[in-house]
Design a protein around this motif. Structure first.
Motif, PDB file in Angstrom:
ATOM      1  N   TYR A   1       0.846  -1.193   0.000  1.00  0.00           N
ATOM      2  CA  TYR A   1       0.000   0.000   0.000  1.00  0.00           C
ATOM      3  C   TYR A   1       0.883   1.245   0.000  1.00  0.00           C
ATOM      4  O   TYR A   1       1.859   1.328   0.742  1.00  0.00           O
ATOM      5  CB  TYR A   1      -0.890   0.023   1.238  1.00  0.00           C
ATOM      6  N   LEU A   2       0.504   2.222  -0.800  1.00  0.00           N
ATOM      7  CA  LEU A   2       1.183   3.505  -0.817  1.00  0.00           C
ATOM      8  C   LEU A   2       0.447   4.540   0.025  1.00  0.00           C
ATOM      9  O   LEU A   2       1.060   5.388   0.664  1.00  0.00           O
ATOM     10  CB  LEU A   2       1.320   4.010  -2.255  1.00  0.00           C
ATOM     11  N   LEU A   3      -0.885   4.473   0.021  1.00  0.00           N
ATOM     12  CA  LEU A   3      -1.712   5.357   0.843  1.00  0.00           C
ATOM     13  C   LEU A   3      -2.918   4.550   1.315  1.00  0.00           C
ATOM     14  O   LEU A   3      -3.549   3.851   0.504  1.00  0.00           O
ATOM     15  CB  LEU A   3      -2.187   6.568   0.034  1.00  0.00           C
ATOM     16  N   ARG A   4      -3.230   4.688   2.616  1.00  0.00           N
ATOM     17  CA  ARG A   4      -4.334   3.908   3.165  1.00  0.00           C
ATOM     18  C   ARG A   4      -5.184   4.770   4.092  1.00  0.00           C
ATOM     19  O   ARG A   4      -4.676   5.672   4.751  1.00  0.00           O
ATOM     20  CB  ARG A   4      -3.789   2.676   3.906  1.00  0.00           C
ATOM     21  N   PHE A   5      -6.450   4.459   4.196  1.00  0.00           N
ATOM     22  CA  PHE A   5      -7.387   5.284   4.941  1.00  0.00           C
ATOM     23  C   PHE A   5      -7.068   5.318   6.436  1.00  0.00           C
ATOM     24  O   PHE A   5      -7.280   6.340   7.093  1.00  0.00           O
ATOM     25  CB  PHE A   5      -8.813   4.768   4.709  1.00  0.00           C
ATOM     26  N   ASP A   6      -6.571   4.225   7.002  1.00  0.00           N
ATOM     27  CA  ASP A   6      -6.258   4.246   8.435  1.00  0.00           C
ATOM     28  C   ASP A   6      -5.137   5.231   8.748  1.00  0.00           C
ATOM     29  O   ASP A   6      -5.102   5.815   9.850  1.00  0.00           O
ATOM     30  CB  ASP A   6      -5.906   2.854   8.965  1.00  0.00           C
ATOM     31  N   ASP A   7      -4.244   5.460   7.800  1.00  0.00           N
ATOM     32  CA  ASP A   7      -3.209   6.483   7.964  1.00  0.00           C
ATOM     33  C   ASP A   7      -3.858   7.856   8.088  1.00  0.00           C
ATOM     34  O   ASP A   7      -3.482   8.682   8.931  1.00  0.00           O
ATOM     35  CB  ASP A   7      -2.265   6.434   6.762  1.00  0.00           C
ATOM     36  N   VAL A   8      -4.852   8.112   7.248  1.00  0.00           N
ATOM     37  CA  VAL A   8      -5.562   9.389   7.296  1.00  0.00           C
ATOM     38  C   VAL A   8      -6.276   9.558   8.631  1.00  0.00           C
ATOM     39  O   VAL A   8      -6.261  10.636   9.243  1.00  0.00           O
ATOM     40  CB  VAL A   8      -6.564   9.477   6.125  1.00  0.00           C
ATOM     41  N   VAL A   9      -6.902   8.488   9.125  1.00  0.00           N
ATOM     42  CA  VAL A   9      -7.613   8.562  10.404  1.00  0.00           C
ATOM     43  C   VAL A   9      -6.650   8.899  11.541  1.00  0.00           C
ATOM     44  O   VAL A   9      -6.926   9.768  12.381  1.00  0.00           O
ATOM     45  CB  VAL A   9      -8.350   7.234  10.689  1.00  0.00           C
ATOM     46  N   LEU A  10      -5.497   8.249  11.563  1.00  0.00           N
ATOM     47  CA  LEU A  10      -4.538   8.514  12.641  1.00  0.00           C
ATOM     48  C   LEU A  10      -3.883   9.879  12.490  1.00  0.00           C
ATOM     49  O   LEU A  10      -3.552  10.521  13.493  1.00  0.00           O
ATOM     50  CB  LEU A  10      -3.498   7.396  12.697  1.00  0.00           C
ATOM     51  N   LEU A  11      -3.687  10.340  11.264  1.00  0.00           N
ATOM     52  CA  LEU A  11      -3.194  11.708  11.077  1.00  0.00           C
ATOM     53  C   LEU A  11      -4.226  12.726  11.553  1.00  0.00           C
ATOM     54  O   LEU A  11      -3.875  13.771  12.113  1.00  0.00           O
ATOM     55  CB  LEU A  11      -2.848  11.952   9.616  1.00  0.00           C
TER      56      LEU A  11
END
Length: 509
Positions: free
Chosen positions: A378-388
């Motif tokens: 994965y290069l970009l994932r939604f859980d990364d956005v949630v934690l950011l």
């Protein structure tokens, strides 16, 4: 083993140079021009479509298959080098990267090659009058995708090296033109932001081809996610913008969401899910296969691989009782794929190859398939956005909101809600949550740097290694990482400095 690895790596790289990024829909269903030069003719929409298809092949290079994880996890507290002592990778682990490290040169070259492919597309499209470019927003779409890809590669470059030369045109071989001085970190991030704003204007939320197309090509959601990441990572970070772009992804018509089962993300059967924003679509068994998995995972070939999970990371999973993410992220083996007992030698876990001692392996990608895996990083994932978003909420003083946001991530893996007594307390807990969520996905080093704790964390580790004599492990030998703030960046490769006298070196090298 070492010679075998390098021989296979060369074979793998040769295959990658011939690999084609394919997509089932629209103008990517063509043969790309992978080797772009100023001599190529660009006269039609088809030429540009081919070139854009070729631009995506940068994701098939060694950097994106392997080094991205080595630099994010082996360099951090998440993993040891492994692999039997290959010097360039041991240097990653021991924070002793030199200006002559050949991997640094490879990373620099591959990322700038990706930049150059995008530059040529963005330059050439201005002079092409083919009416087909003005049908179905094709011209805008090509501009948006090429701008996004250039921003993506520059984000990798600036995180690795700090300020780098900003090349926006790649149509010359004249050293007086192409030998550029380094821009500042801020200037590079500003250029990334500029490219992503262009991408936002020109990219759709989704494509007609559905999930298998939306997750492998740049979209408006991908641009917003990357904008959130750059405004969090840059030294002059702006958490209001991080929150703005995170919320844009969350509200996207593309319908991004967390999948119910964390392990599904990595089992090989659930790619193109609602949680995926951008992934590399490798295809097992051919030129588009992912050979990097074989260097992380050992099903039956009897030698310890790279990116060996650290005792500190394993201890962190266990302290949190986080068995779901632990089992999805690493595996302990004492037998091979056929059930026969086997022991992998490892200076940190099992120096004397005791067959009763399990040795851990990074397990986010699970199907080596003999150097021809179909596993998708994965290069970009939604859980990364949630934690950011949780990070931004906390930094902006909304502790209660940040707790609600981060606890969405914990609920999925059956962990109790976090509580926090202060902004500083929650910052530490969100950082740890990211560690367990993204282990072996190349994010840990960046997170430590962004939090400003990289030096403290690395020098505070109590890691040890062993030697073996006559079947008996030695007394534990302490590992001293000697981290300094100067080591947060990698050195500019000396080969690049030899070719371009305008390149200055980072402090400490």
């Amino acid at each position: 083993m070492k010679n075998r690895y390098y021989k296979l790596r060369i074979i793998g790289c040769s295959l990658l140079l011939a690999s084609l990024f394919s997509c089932s829909k629209d103008f990517l269903d063509v043969t790309p021009k992978s080797d772009l030069t100023t001599g190529n003719a660009y006269n039609s929409a088809q030429d540009l479509s081919n070139a854009l298809n070729g631009a995506y092949t940068t994701f098939y290079t060694e950097y994106y298959q392997w080094d991205d994880v080595l630099l994010g996890d082996v360099r951090s507290d998440n993993a040891y080098a492994g692999g039997g002592g290959d010097a360039p990778i041991v240097a990653y682990d021991q924070l002793n990267i030199t200006t002559s490290n050949n991997r640094m040169f490879n990373n620099w070259s591959q990322l700038y090659q990706g930049v150059a492919r995008c530059n040529i597309i963005l330059d050439k499209i201005k002079g092409i009058t083919d009416p087909a470019l003005d049908q179905n927003n094709l011209r805008q779409n090509i501009i948006g995708q090429a701008s996004f890809l250039r921003a993506f590669h520059y984000f990798r470059l600036v995180k690795l090296y700090g300020g780098v030369p900003i090349e926006l045109h790649s149509n010359s071989t004249d050293p007086a033109v192409i030998n550029l001085a380094r821009s500042t970190e801020t200037e590079v991030y500003n250029q990334i932001d500029t490219d992503l704003q262009v991408a936002l204007i020109n990219l759709p939320d989704s494509y007609v081809g559905g999930a298998s197309e939306n997750k492998v090509r740049a979209t408006k959601g991908a641009a917003n996610a990357l904008l959130a990441k750059i405004w969090a990572q840059r030294s002059d970070r702006d958490y209001n913008k991080v929150l703005q772009y995170c919320n844009a992804v969350i509200a996207s018509p593309a319908g991004y969401n967390l999948v119910a089962n964390y392990a599904d993300l990595f089992d090989g059967d659930h790619y193109f899910s609602s949680e995926s924003i951008l992934e590399i679509s490798f295809v097992a068994g051919g030129n588009q296969a992912n050979w990097g998995v074989q260097l992380f995972l050992a099903p039956d070939d009897g030698w310890q691989k790279y990116c060996v999970p650290s005792k500190d990371l394993v201890g962190d999973f266990d302290a949190q009782n986080d068995q779901i993410r632990k089992n999805a992220s690493l595996v302990f083996w004492t037998v091979d794929a056929n059930g026969a007992q086997i022991a992998w030698g490892d200076e940190n876990w099992n120096p004397c190859q005791d067959p009763t001692i399990g040795t851990p392996f990074a397990f986010k990608e699970k199907h080596p398939a003999g150097w021809a895996s179909g596993d998708h990083p994965y290069l970009l994932r939604f859980d990364d956005v949630v934690l950011l978003k949780a990070e931004a909420q906390n930094e902006l003083g909304d502790l209660a909101g940040a707790l609600v946001t981060v606890n969405q991530i914990r609920a999925r893996v059956s962990l109790p809600n976090l509580t926090a007594t202060s902004k500083s307390d929650l910052k530490t807990k969100i950082l740890n949550e990211r560690r367990l969520e993204f282990a072996f996905e190349g994010q840990r080093w960046d997170d430590l740097v962004r939090a400003g704790v990289c030096t403290t964390v690395m020098n505070g580790l109590h890691e040890v290694k062993y030697t073996c004599s006559g079947g008996t492990p030695s007394a534990p030998i302490s590992i001293n990482y000697n981290c300094t703030n100067e080591k947060w960046l990698c050195p500019i490769p000396q080969l690049e400095r030899d070719a371009n006298p305008k390149l200055t070196q980072n402090p400490g090298y």
